[in-house]
Design a protein around this motif. Structure first.
Motif, PDB file in Angstrom:
ATOM      1  N   MET A   1      36.929  51.740  43.880  1.00 24.66           N
ATOM      2  CA  MET A   1      36.900  50.445  43.383  1.00 24.66           C
ATOM      3  C   MET A   1      35.933  49.477  43.526  1.00 24.66           C
ATOM      4  N   SER A   2      34.721  49.388  43.004  1.00 27.74           N
ATOM      5  CA  SER A   2      33.785  48.835  43.135  1.00 27.74           C
ATOM      6  C   SER A   2      33.424  47.546  44.322  1.00 27.74           C
ATOM      7  N   GLU A   3      32.702  47.135  45.214  1.00 27.05           N
ATOM      8  CA  GLU A   3      32.068  46.375  45.900  1.00 27.05           C
ATOM      9  C   GLU A   3      32.232  45.099  45.452  1.00 27.05           C
ATOM     10  N   LEU A   4      31.902  45.488  43.953  1.00 23.07           N
ATOM     11  CA  LEU A   4      32.206  43.790  43.350  1.00 23.07           C
ATOM     12  C   LEU A   4      33.405  43.317  43.131  1.00 23.07           C
ATOM     13  N   VAL A   5      34.458  44.161  42.659  1.00 20.06           N
ATOM     14  CA  VAL A   5      35.793  43.747  43.258  1.00 20.06           C
ATOM     15  C   VAL A   5      36.529  43.395  43.960  1.00 20.06           C
ATOM     16  N   PRO A   6      37.357  41.627  43.733  1.00 15.52           N
ATOM     17  CA  PRO A   6      37.365  41.479  44.989  1.00 15.52           C
ATOM     18  C   PRO A   6      38.886  41.798  45.047  1.00 15.52           C
ATOM     19  N   PRO A   7      39.631  41.614  46.006  1.00 10.49           N
ATOM     20  CA  PRO A   7      40.954  42.307  46.531  1.00 10.49           C
ATOM     21  C   PRO A   7      41.897  42.401  45.530  1.00 10.49           C
ATOM     22  N   ALA A   8      43.331  43.219  45.217  1.00 16.77           N
ATOM     23  CA  ALA A   8      44.270  43.299  44.625  1.00 16.77           C
ATOM     24  C   ALA A   8      44.890  41.581  44.098  1.00 16.77           C
ATOM     25  N   ASP A   9      44.612  40.820  45.593  1.00 13.59           N
ATOM     26  CA  ASP A   9      45.720  39.686  45.515  1.00 13.59           C
ATOM     27  C   ASP A   9      44.770  37.974  45.349  1.00 13.59           C
ATOM     28  N   HIS A  10      43.921  38.593  45.319  1.00 11.54           N
ATOM     29  CA  HIS A  10      42.335  37.599  44.506  1.00 11.54           C
ATOM     30  C   HIS A  10      42.766  36.761  43.120  1.00 11.54           C
ATOM     31  N   PRO A  11      43.513  35.383  42.750  1.00 12.00           N
ATOM     32  CA  PRO A  11      43.605  35.051  41.630  1.00 12.00           C
ATOM     33  C   PRO A  11      42.739  35.577  40.487  1.00 12.00           C
ATOM     34  N   TYR A  12      41.600  35.895  40.562  1.00 13.32           N
ATOM     35  CA  TYR A  12      40.286  35.718  40.106  1.00 13.32           C
ATOM     36  C   TYR A  12      40.216  37.453  39.384  1.00 13.32           C
ATOM     37  N   GLY A  13      40.904  38.532  39.991  1.00 15.56           N
ATOM     38  CA  GLY A  13      40.414  39.639  40.013  1.00 15.56           C
ATOM     39  C   GLY A  13      40.330  40.365  38.397  1.00 15.56           C
ATOM     40  N   ILE A  14      40.341  42.021  38.986  1.00 15.18           N
ATOM     41  CA  ILE A  14      40.293  42.207  38.182  1.00 15.18           C
ATOM     42  C   ILE A  14      41.535  42.535  36.750  1.00 15.18           C
ATOM     43  N   HIS A  15      42.441  41.381  37.168  1.00 13.06           N
ATOM     44  CA  HIS A  15      43.442  41.833  36.289  1.00 13.06           C
ATOM     45  C   HIS A  15      43.284  40.369  36.339  1.00 13.06           C
ATOM     46  N   ASN A  16      43.063  39.875  35.886  1.00  6.04           N
ATOM     47  CA  ASN A  16      42.468  38.729  35.390  1.00  6.04           C
ATOM     48  C   ASN A  16      41.464  38.045  34.266  1.00  6.04           C
ATOM     49  N   LEU A  17      39.839  38.486  34.571  1.00  8.64           N
ATOM     50  CA  LEU A  17      38.792  38.269  33.849  1.00  8.64           C
ATOM     51  C   LEU A  17      38.850  36.880  32.728  1.00  8.64           C
ATOM     52  N   PRO A  18      38.691  35.485  33.466  1.00  8.55           N
ATOM     53  CA  PRO A  18      39.297  34.419  31.577  1.00  8.55           C
ATOM     54  C   PRO A  18      37.671  34.560  31.429  1.00  8.55           C
ATOM     55  N   TYR A  19      37.583  34.042  30.431  1.00  7.30           N
ATOM     56  CA  TYR A  19      36.376  34.030  29.435  1.00  7.30           C
ATOM     57  C   TYR A  19      35.846  32.510  30.222  1.00  7.30           C
ATOM     58  N   ALA A 258      46.187  39.620  29.808  1.00  8.55           N
ATOM     59  CA  ALA A 258      46.380  39.275  30.985  1.00  8.55           C
ATOM     60  C   ALA A 258      47.735  38.415  31.233  1.00  8.55           C
ATOM     61  N   LEU A 259      48.145  38.081  30.622  1.00 10.87           N
ATOM     62  CA  LEU A 259      49.240  37.930  31.052  1.00 10.87           C
ATOM     63  C   LEU A 259      50.488  38.157  30.350  1.00 10.87           C
ATOM     64  N   ARG A 260      50.288  40.089  30.490  1.00 17.08           N
ATOM     65  CA  ARG A 260      51.206  40.662  29.519  1.00 17.08           C
ATOM     66  C   ARG A 260      52.705  40.116  30.855  1.00 17.08           C
ATOM     67  N   ALA A 261      51.940  40.701  32.584  1.00 16.04           N
ATOM     68  CA  ALA A 261      53.612  40.903  32.885  1.00 16.04           C
ATOM     69  C   ALA A 261      54.192  39.325  33.183  1.00 16.04           C
ATOM     70  N   ALA A 262      53.639  37.710  32.449  1.00 19.55           N
ATOM     71  CA  ALA A 262      54.247  36.984  32.783  1.00 19.55           C
ATOM     72  C   ALA A 262      54.829  36.489  31.283  1.00 19.55           C
ATOM     73  N   ALA A 380      50.047  32.529  37.211  1.00 19.36           N
ATOM     74  CA  ALA A 380      51.181  33.408  36.869  1.00 19.36           C
ATOM     75  C   ALA A 380      51.131  34.628  37.344  1.00 19.36           C
ATOM     76  N   PRO A 381      52.634  35.015  37.182  1.00 12.06           N
ATOM     77  CA  PRO A 381      52.153  36.916  37.596  1.00 12.06           C
ATOM     78  C   PRO A 381      51.245  37.713  37.230  1.00 12.06           C
ATOM     79  N   GLY A 382      51.394  38.316  37.561  1.00 13.96           N
ATOM     80  CA  GLY A 382      49.965  39.516  36.752  1.00 13.96           C
ATOM     81  C   GLY A 382      51.155  40.733  37.625  1.00 13.96           C
TER      82      GLY A 382
END
Length: 401
Positions: A1-19, A258-262, A380-382
């Motif tokens: 994983m790139s150093e540009l990506v925050p940890p998995a528990d960050h609310p704005y990590g790769i699982h989110n990516l809001p515009y 990003a909200l499929r798990a929610a 929301a849950p991710g």
């Protein structure tokens, strides 16, 4: 994983990516995506990568991207994930990252049309009990269709914009005649906004099962309400000046992907809705919201209890042949739960002003006063136990002019 990506528990990590849409000191508004506490300039990054899609992000709103439709949204998201996670793309990405505290956020969409629904049974029941204490709390039509009204798109403002106290006519029950002046019962409505993309021709319908093709993403929403102006004007045609002075939209639009798990099941709908409101594409969203006034948390409304699905709202909105346009926005209506601490408006929390709430500094509020700052946050849950951050929508009340 790139150093540009925050940890998995960050609310704005790769699982989110809001515009969102942002500007900097040296360049005007353009589309970005939030990754951790930074914003990636999507147009500049895509252009550096030789992507033809760069043009849809080199604009001052998301509307051009919204017009591209579901397949483009999915492809765009996949590309963003690729460039952020692939170390070989780091030289393309890194020059176009900006710290969040060094950018200015703008209204993410040019709002085409705006509709506000009334989809919480708890909210509708509370309001009905307040205004019709000796009658049925719910109106006879409430469980047959998603009730809504057509609002004013030109007064949807981005989070952080001051809200000027509206003026208008009001008449309390004990008053002999109406008076004119600033609203004295200014309220909030904690809601979720749904951003629509793609289009449909006038005279056509979008079904429940087709609705997800048009649901681009969600953002937190506050439908400010002047209850005294509203009470005097709304019979027989509904809200007008009591709602149209300002509605605040969060700066970050979380994509529906990003909200499929929610997604959760809806509450039981009884009576069974009509055919056009049924289908396989029905779901609720397990979104937790928090409302604070001047730093005091006053409510935690749960979106998962909402009676109507966003796909039912969109299907109902178009069943008469009304068209969709990129940048259409509809909101859920006030989100309220079963408990008092879960009510999403001051009207409910104070039971129309009869039971004022107390803030941390000892001050009490029945309705909002000048200088009050209201902030709504949500999450929301991710996937894999992560959390999806929805940002915030905030506004401060300015005196009437």
């Amino acid at each position: 994983m790139s150093e540009l990506v925050p940890p998995a528990d960050h609310p704005y990590g790769i699982h989110n990516l809001p515009y969102g849409v942002f500007s900097t000191q040296d360049a005007g508004p353009r589309v970005g995506v939030r990754i951790g506490d930074q914003v990636l300039d999507l147009g500049a990054c895509a252009e550096a990568a030789g992507m033809e899609s760069a043009r849809v992000w080199q604009t001052s709103s998301l509307n051009a991207f919204l017009a591209e439709g579901r397949s483009a949204w999915e492809s765009g998201r996949a590309w963003i994930v690729e460039v952020l996670t692939n170390e070989s793309q780091r030289d393309c990405v890194e020059p176009h990252l900006y710290p969040l505290d060094q950018v200015r956020l703008h209204l993410p969409i040019e709002v085409a049309d705006y509709v506000d629904f009334y989809a919480s049974e708890q909210h509708a029941t509370n309001v009905g009990s307040i205004f019709r204490p000796d009658g049925d709390a719910l109106t006879p039509n409430w469980k047959h269709l998603p009730i809504g009204y057509h609002g004013r798109s030109g007064t949807v403002v981005v989070s952080g914009t001051d809200v000027v106290r509206p003026v208008g006519q009001r008449k309390a029950p004990q008053d002999a005649a109406p008076v004119f002046g600033p609203s004295i019962r200014l309220d909030i409505e904690a809601e979720l906004g749904f951003v629509v993309g793609g289009s449909s021709p006038v005279g056509s319908r979008v079904s429940v099962d087709q609705a997800d093709e048009h649901l681009f993403g969600v953002a937190l929403f506050n439908d400010w309400s002047a209850r005294d102006i509203q009470a005097w004007e709304y019979v027989p045609l509904g809200p007008f000046l009591g709602k149209s002075f300002a509605s605040s939209l969060g700066a970050w639009v979380v994509p529906t992907e990003a909200l499929r798990a929610a997604r959760v099941d809806l509450p039981a709908q009884n009576p069974e809705p009509m055919d056009y409101l049924r289908g396989e594409g029905l779901y609720g969203l397990d979104i937790e919201m928090e409302v604070s006034i001047n730093g005091t948390v006053v409510s935690r409304p749960p979106y998962r209890d909402m009676y109507w699905s966003p796909t039912q709202m969109l299907a109902h909105m178009t069943v008469n042949g009304a068209s969709l346009r990129p940048g259409d926005l509809f909101a859920s209506g006030t989100v309220s739960g079963d408990e008092k601490a879960e009510r999403g408006s001051l009207l409910e929390l104070t039971w129309s002003g009869k039971e004022p709430i107390t803030l941390q500094d000892g001050q009490t509020r029945a309705f909002l006063e000048d200088g009050d700052t209201v902030t709504i946050t949500g999450s929301a849950p991710g996937p894999n136990g992560s959390r999806i951050g929805l940002g915030e929508v905030t506004g401060t009340i300015a005196p009437a002019r």
